[in-house]
Design an enzyme around this catalytic site. Structure first.
Site, PDB file in Angstrom:
ATOM      1  N   TYR A 133       0.819  -1.222   0.000  1.00 56.66           N
ATOM      2  CA  TYR A 133       0.000   0.000   0.000  1.00 56.66           C
ATOM      3  C   TYR A 133       0.851   1.270   0.000  1.00 56.66           C
ATOM      4  CZ  TYR A 133      -3.058  -3.660   1.893  1.00 56.66           C
ATOM      5  OH  TYR A 133      -3.726  -4.849   2.112  1.00 56.66           O
ATOM      6  N   HIS A 134       1.967   1.266  -0.753  1.00 52.33           N
ATOM      7  CA  HIS A 134       2.864   2.421  -0.760  1.00 52.33           C
ATOM      8  C   HIS A 134       3.178   2.914  -2.175  1.00 52.33           C
ATOM      9  CE1 HIS A 134       4.630   0.709   3.262  1.00 52.33           C
ATOM     10  NE2 HIS A 134       3.454   1.298   3.443  1.00 52.33           N
ATOM     11  N   PRO A 135       2.194   3.138  -3.051  1.00 52.16           N
ATOM     12  CA  PRO A 135       2.523   3.635  -4.391  1.00 52.16           C
ATOM     13  C   PRO A 135       3.119   5.042  -4.332  1.00 52.16           C
ATOM     14  CG  PRO A 135       0.151   3.715  -4.029  1.00 52.16           C
ATOM     15  CD  PRO A 135       0.740   2.966  -2.866  1.00 52.16           C
TER      16      PRO A 135
END
Length: 531
Positions: A466-468
Site C-alpha cells: 500500500y505504498h505507491p
C-alpha cells in the site's frame, strides 16, 4: 466558489497542507472524493482491518495483466476517506534510512531534500512519548507512541529473530534501522492519530477551510498557462471552483497523474490517443511508479497464540468492552506489532528487507481460499525495489479507473531478495521460542525449497504494501522526465503544485506516510513563502 487555494485530496498530505495554509490566514477549499472519517472503526487501532475491503473507504485499482506474474492482476488499494491512507493504514511510523534521501538531493540538485535538511521537519511534527533527542521531537501536532498492545506471538517473533543474529532495535527511526523490534505508532490516547485528526480537524476551527467530501475532480482549469481552478462532480452535478493563489494536487500517486493527464498535462502521444489536447508535454507523468511488495510465509500455530477469533462472539464483546473502558487489549493493536529490518545476504549490513510479523493468518482472498485459524504470517518486503511501473489513462473520463501497470518483479533483484527474505523468515520460525508452537508451514509449504518453486510461490502471492509513489517525480531543470521542480511546481504551468507521494524520485526504505507528510510540509512552506 472562489478561494485562495484549492487542495485536491483530503488525505495525509492534503490534511497537513490545508491546515498550514489555513493557519497562515488563507481561505482553502479541500476536495475529497471519499467520505467522512467519523466511522468509529477508523479511530479504533484494530478497526482498519474491517475497512480494507470496503469500497466506501478504499479505492481498488486493478493492475493490468502481469505476464511476469503468470497473468495475475494485483490490486492496489488506497484510502478513500478524509485522512486518506492515514485513516486506514496500520499506523506504523517509519522514516526510512538516511541514504534513501541522498538520491532526492542528487535528482533535484537541491541539498534541501537530503536527510539532514529534512530531519528537523520530521522532529517538528512529532510528539513522541518515548524519545526526545537529536532524532525525535516532542510537542508537535502528530502523536507518535509506543504500542499499547503487543501479543505474545509478536514477542516470540522478536526473540526468535534475535536468535539468528539480528540485534534488538528499540527504535527503527534511530541511528540504524537494522534489527528486530516493535513499531512506534501514530496513536494518541489509544486512538488512531491520523493526519486528519492531527492537522486538519484542529485547523477547521480557524474557519478558513471549506471541506467538501464526495467530490471527484475531473480536470484542472488552466487559463493562459496558469491553473486557476478545478472542475468536479458532486451529487451528480458538475461544479467549478476557482483559486486566486494556487491549486495543489494531493490525490496520491495513482489519482494525481490521472488528473494531470485528464487536464492535458502528460505524455503528448498518450494524451492524443484519448483525444485530449496537450497543454504541456510532460513525458514523466504517470511513469516511475514504485511500490513496496511483500511475499508471505504462513504457518499454523498451537491454539491460543495471536488474534484468531478475537473479533468473534463473546471474545469480541469482551475485547470491545475492554477497549471502551480502558483503551487497551486486542482492539488497541495495530495488527502488525513487530518487525525486522535486515540484509538477507549479510545480517550485519544495513537493511534491504523490511519483514512484517502478522500474528494471524493474513492473505489476500484473490490468492487463496484457506480458512483462518491460529497462525502467523511473516511478510518480507523489498525496501528499495528496482521495479518500476506506470499509470496511464484507460479513457478520457474521470469516472473510469486508469491503467495501473504495477510491474512487480520486473527487476530480477526484487524477486531474488523476496525469496531470500522468505528464507530468513523460515530460519526465524525454526528458532525458539517460535519453533515449539509452530504446528505446520502452510505456504510455501514443507519441502518447497528449491529456487524455482520459491519463485513460483513469490509470483503467486506477491502483493502491495500500500505504498505507491513516484508518478510525478521531482527533478532539476535539465531532467526531461521530471514532472515538478524542487519546489514542487508543475513544469510549464503556473499556479499548480504536487504535494503528495507522487513527487518521490525513489521510494524510501519503509512505510511512506511520515515522509509524505514531510513533502506536504515543504509544499506549505513554499506556498506560504517560508522557504
Amino acid at each position: 466558489m472562489s478561494y485562495d487555494y484549492i487542495v485536491v485530496g483530503g488525505g495525509s498530505s492534503g490534511s497537513l497542507l490545508a491546515s498550514r495554509l489555513a493557519g497562515a490566514g488563507s481561505r482553502v477549499l479541500v476536495l475529497e472524493a471519499g467520505g467522512s472519517d467519523n466511522n468509529p472503526l477508523i479511530s479504533m487501532p484494530a478497526g482498519f482491518v474491517k475497512l480494507l475491503g470496503v469500497e466506501k473507504f478504499m479505492w481498488f485499482y486493478h493492475s493490468t495483466v502481469q505476464s511476469q506474474l503468470n497473468g495475475r492482476k494485483p490490486v492496489v488499494p488506497t484510502g478513500r476517506v478524509v485522512g486518506g491512507g492515514s485513516s486506514v493504514n496500520a499506523m506504523v511510523y517509519i522514516r526510512g534510512q538516511k541514504a534513501d534521501y541522498a538520491p532526492w538531493a542528487e535528482t533535484t540538485k537541491d541539498t534541501s531534500w537530503d536527510w539532514d535538511s529534512l530531519l528537523p521537519i520530521f522532529r517538528g511534527m512529532e510528539d513522541n512519548n518515548r524519545f526526545h533527542d537529536d532524532l525525535h521531537g516532542i510537542g508537535g501536532p502528530w502523536t507518535i507512541s509506543d504500542p499499547i498492545q503487543i501479543c505474545e506471538l509478536s514477542r516470540k517473533y522478536v526473540l526468535a529473530a534475535q536468535a539468528i543474529g539480528l540485534p534488538f532495535n528499540p527504535d527503527f527511526n534511530g541511528p540504524v534501522q537494522r534489527g528486530a523490534g516493535f513499531f512506534q505508532l501514530s496513536i494518541k490516547d489509544g486512538k488512531r492519530c491520523s493526519a486528519a485528526t492531527a492537522f486538519l480537524q484542529p485547523a477547521m476551527k480557524t474557519g478558513n477551510i471549506h471541506l467538501l467530501t464526495g467530490c471527484l475532480v475531473h480536470r484542472i482549469i488552466v487559463e493562459n498557462g496558469r491553473a486557476v481552478g478545478v472542475q468536479f462532480s458532486r451529487n451528480s452535478s458538475l461544479e467549478t471552483a476557482r483559486a486566486s493563489g494556487e491549486v495543489a494536487l494531493c490525490a496520491g500517486a495513482i489519482a494525481t497523474p490521472k488528473l494531470m493527464m485528464l487536464t492535458g498535462l502528460g505524455p503528448q502521444d498518450h494524451l492524443s490517443e484519448h483525444g485530449i489536447d496537450t497543454l504541456v508535454d510532460l513525458p514523466g507523468v504517470g511513469q516511475n511508479l514504485q511500490d513496496h511488495t511483500e511475499v508471505p510465509v504462513l504457518a499454523f500455530t498451537k491454539p491460543g497464540y495471536g488474534y484468531f477469533g478475537e473479533d468473534k462472539g463473546l471474545r469480541q464483546i469482551r475485547n470491545g468492552l475492554q477497549y471502551m473502558m480502558f483503551k487497551n487489549g486486542p482492539v488497541a493493536s495495530n495488527g502488525v506489532e513487530s518487525c525486522a529490518f535486515f540484509d538477507p545476504d549479510d545480517l550485519s549490513k544495513e537493511a534491504k528487507i523490511q519483514q512484517f510479523c502478522v500474528p494471524s493468518v493474513y492473505l489476500d482472498p484473490d490468492t487463496t481460499d484457506i480458512k483462518p485459524t491460529y497462525g502467523i504470517t511473516i511478510n518480507s518486503s523489498v525496501a528499495r525495489p528496482g521495479s518500476k511501473g506506470s499509470v496511464r489513462l484507460a479513457t478520457a473520463s474521470a469516472q473510469d479507473q486508469p491503467l495501473v501497470d504495477t510491474n512487480y518483479f520486473d527487476d530480477p533483484e526484487d524477486l531474488r531478495l523476496s525469496i531470500e527474505g522468505l528464507r530468513i523468515a523460515r530460519r526465524i520460525l525454526d528458532q525458539e521460542p517460535l519453533k515449539s508452537i509452530i504446528t505446520k508451514e502452510i505456504f510455501p509449504g514443507t519441502g518447497v525449497d528449491d529456487t524455482a518453486a520459491l519463485e513460483a510461490h513469490a509470483k503467486k502471492f506477491v502483493k502491495t504494501v500500500y505504498h505507491p509513489t513516484g508518478t510525478a517525480r521531482m527533478g532539476h531543470d535539465g531532467d526531461e522526465m521530471a514532472v515538478v521542480t524542487p519546489d514542487l511546481k508543475v513544469r510549464g504551468i503556473d499556479g499548480l503544485r504536487v504535494a503528495d507521494a507522487s513527487v518521490m524520485p525513489n521510494i524510501i526504505s519503509g512505510n511512506t506516510n511520515s515522509t509524505t507528510l514531510v513533502i506536504a510540509e515543504r509544499a506549505a512552506r513554499f506556498m506560504i513563502g517560508e522557504e
